[in-house]
Write a protein that holds these residues in place. Sequence first.
Motif, short mmCIF file in Angstrom:
data_model
loop_
_atom_site.label_atom_id
_atom_site.label_comp_id
_atom_site.label_asym_id
_atom_site.label_seq_id
_atom_site.Cartn_x
_atom_site.Cartn_y
_atom_site.Cartn_z
N ASN A 383 67.55 3.65 5.85
CA ASN A 383 66.21 3.22 6.21
C ASN A 383 66.25 2.32 7.44
O ASN A 383 65.37 2.39 8.31
N THR A 387 64.40 3.13 10.90
CA THR A 387 63.49 2.17 11.51
C THR A 387 63.86 1.94 12.98
O THR A 387 63.00 1.96 13.87
N ALA A 439 61.61 -5.73 9.90
CA ALA A 439 61.22 -4.60 10.75
C ALA A 439 60.82 -3.40 9.89
O ALA A 439 59.82 -2.74 10.15
N ARG A 440 61.60 -3.17 8.84
CA ARG A 440 61.30 -2.03 7.96
C ARG A 440 59.93 -2.16 7.33
O ARG A 440 59.16 -1.21 7.28
N PHE A 441 59.65 -3.35 6.81
CA PHE A 441 58.38 -3.56 6.11
C PHE A 441 57.40 -4.27 7.02
O PHE A 441 56.65 -5.14 6.58
N GLU A 442 57.41 -3.91 8.27
CA GLU A 442 56.57 -4.54 9.28
C GLU A 442 55.14 -4.73 8.79
O GLU A 442 54.52 -3.78 8.29
N ARG A 444 54.02 -6.07 6.24
CA ARG A 444 53.78 -6.15 4.80
C ARG A 444 54.46 -7.34 4.16
O ARG A 444 54.21 -7.67 3.01
N SER A 478 59.51 -5.06 -2.27
CA SER A 478 59.41 -3.67 -1.82
C SER A 478 58.59 -2.83 -2.79
O SER A 478 58.16 -1.73 -2.48
N SER A 479 58.34 -3.35 -4.01
CA SER A 479 57.55 -2.59 -4.97
C SER A 479 56.08 -2.99 -4.94
O SER A 479 55.29 -2.52 -5.74
N LEU A 480 55.74 -3.88 -4.02
CA LEU A 480 54.35 -4.37 -3.96
C LEU A 480 53.50 -3.48 -3.07
O LEU A 480 53.92 -3.08 -1.99
N GLU B 10 56.69 2.94 4.81
CA GLU B 10 57.18 2.19 5.96
C GLU B 10 56.52 2.69 7.24
O GLU B 10 56.58 3.88 7.56
N HIS B 12 57.23 2.32 10.42
CA HIS B 12 58.07 2.92 11.45
C HIS B 12 58.52 4.32 11.05
O HIS B 12 58.65 5.20 11.90
N PRO B 58 56.38 1.91 -3.17
CA PRO B 58 56.00 0.88 -4.14
C PRO B 58 54.96 1.41 -5.12
O PRO B 58 54.09 2.19 -4.76
#
Lengths: 560, 235
Positions: A383, A387, A439-442, A444, A478-480, B10, B12, B58
């Motif tokens: 991931n 990204t 960066a991955r969950f930008e 969030r 990450s589960s939100l 995600e 990106h 999620p």
Amino acid sequence: MKIAIQLVEVLAVFVVIFYLYCRSPAFRPLMPDWPQPRGKFRLYVVFSGIAILGNYLGVPVVEGEAIVNARAVGSVLAGLLGGPVLGILVGLTAGVHRVTAMGGAAALAGAVATTLEGGLGGLVHLWLKRRPEVLMTPGVAFVTTLLGEIMHMGIVLLLTQPHSRAVAVVNAIALPMVAMNPVGAALFMTVLLERQREEDRVAAASSERALKVAERSLELMARGFRPAVASDLATIVREETGVGAVGVTDTLRVLGWSGLGGDHHRPGRPIASPYTKQALASNTVVFADGIRQAYDCTVSPSCPLSSVLIVPLQVDGTVVGTVQLFEPRGRRFLNMNRSLGEGLGALLSSQLLISRYQEQKSLLVLSELKLARAQVNPHFLFNALNTIIAILRRDADRSRELLIHLSNFFRKNLKRSSDVSTLAEEMEHVGAYLEIEKARFEGRIVVETDVDPALATLTMPSFTLQPLVENAFKHGVSSLLGEGRVSIRARRRDGAVVVEVEDNAGAWQGPADGAGLGMQIVDKRVKNLYGSAYGLSVECTAHELTRVTLRLPAEEASPA
Amino acid sequence: MMRALIVDDEVHARDELSSLLRETGAFTLVGSCADAVSALQAIRSGRPDVLFLDIQMPAISGFELLSMIDDAELPRVVFVTAHDEHALQAFEKNAVDYLLKPVSRERLARTVERLRLAPADPEVATRLRAPIGRIPCQSGKAIKLLDAAEIEFARSSEAGVYVVGPRGEFFTELTLRVLEERAGLVRCHKQFLVRLDRVEEVRLDDGAATLRTRSGKDVPVSRRLLPEIRGRLGI
């Protein structure tokens, strides 16, 4: 009057003999083996001896027809301690001896009386059997013997012929015997009880000492058998036994020393004493009492030590070292310390076994850790790469930075040289991870860090913080569906350092959900290093918050 | 041109895949969604032919999302994921293809070939049917995940489908047919489903009936479906 004084002498001799018997190795603590035939037989022999001695030490009166004697002491006590059968047997034995070996008009009556007195003692024994604390008192011995002697006089009057002689005999013996025998019996009982109490006191004192050593050494031995532990152990054993010096060795050299001779019995010296070598080679306790066999210090001629007890320490049947108790010249090596020392050897050996087990467990933790570190989380890696590739389309500089963070993260993961990191190093490692995840969950996820800068140099097992932060992402935000928050805080609290990693997902399911392993390893390593007061705890309010708290010692406690 | 919808949490990853799809020249992108609810909306409104679906997301995973799509609306599926641990499961679900992130242009070109060659399989839908445990509902701006067991009945109106439980009624993107087939609800009326073990009272009324649920709400039963409901309730 003369007879009375003679009888007092007789009693004195008796008490001395009995006292010596009590002191001799033949004396056994009373209660346990009485009911057995062997114990009864021993009592029979001893008290028959005492009763017969009463015959010989007696004072002949009325032209040798009678003897003012202390035979009753033997038979009454035998009855009291061993029951009617024993009492009658002792009385009979002494009585037969009285009749056959000494004779006289009153002999038969005396023999019958002594036997009956033994029986009387036995009856009192049966009566008070369930209350030994009453039975075994000088008072009961006194009263029983007093009654027995009065009965004795009556029997003499009945059985001795002619009657005039009987009256003469009773006149002569009644007062001294009725007065002296009860006193004698009471004295015997006193000596016996005193001896027993002493025995109990010694036993209590040694078990108390052994327990104290056990208590004090347990935590020490849990750290394993090493030089740092050995000196403390030597000190504990010396303080609790009070011997002149205590040494602790492994199989090659002295590890720790406490007490006399510390100037030349230095930790680190190779083992020189033949006794120690013998104990190590044969895995047996070696004792040199300082008289027949003396300890000759091979290191210094001025060494004050002369007697030694060497107890091997073993783990799984293999000798790993010794504990040695020394006394200087002019001080006897106490028997009590000898048995205590041998017991301590067994005790310390089993504590070592426990610590060895713990050690192996922590080795296992370490290999688990290496495995966990080497295992790259594939989701994270791919991931992250995806990204970076996406960002590369629009922002080459940012993707360059992210690639550098990614390399730093993996470099740190693969580095296994040091086992301890500072908080600053841990934060750096976590920082690289956070940059990628942000960066991955930008958009969030918000990350807040609040670390007291004064704690930058605080040390902890390396790779401690990262699993906690990873958990907050992987099994947390990450589960939100909505915005995720991760906070990392470190500060002093209640004399410890508390590092908290908190997320607002509240998705912690307990160690069973696979989030466990990494965090369990962290917890085990911290506890192994700093003790059970430290380590991880997790609080979770479902759907609201998961807070992982790591407690570490505030002062730089040097790991043992 | 195939109509494509991307679903990935995600940002990106969505951007990268949409760039790649555009480069192939084979797709028209009808949307790019970050969660299950907006994906269900986009499927209904955009009618995509192909769904590029991330598995690890999620709250509702890609697999769960598939179960929530009405058979009539189900596009063909290409899974896009970072790791191949789900590959087998994905093919059991009859995905057309399975892409690993990061996706290369060459690999994506093969997927395009497959999509062109493989005919749409009418059997796929039935194989995708898995029970739904939690039902995503719109609750203001947030998404609420309602436990399927909590729902007493569902109704459809012109505004859409609502599920109703003791805590109130919630709008959902799931169709009545999906709820009936996969959430344990039973059809009792053209516009109503009911969970039979939540029925507390049955009032018969001239060939039709009204059911009262545990939390005291009334659900109508149509004349046509009454015999079946009576049979299932054993009355």
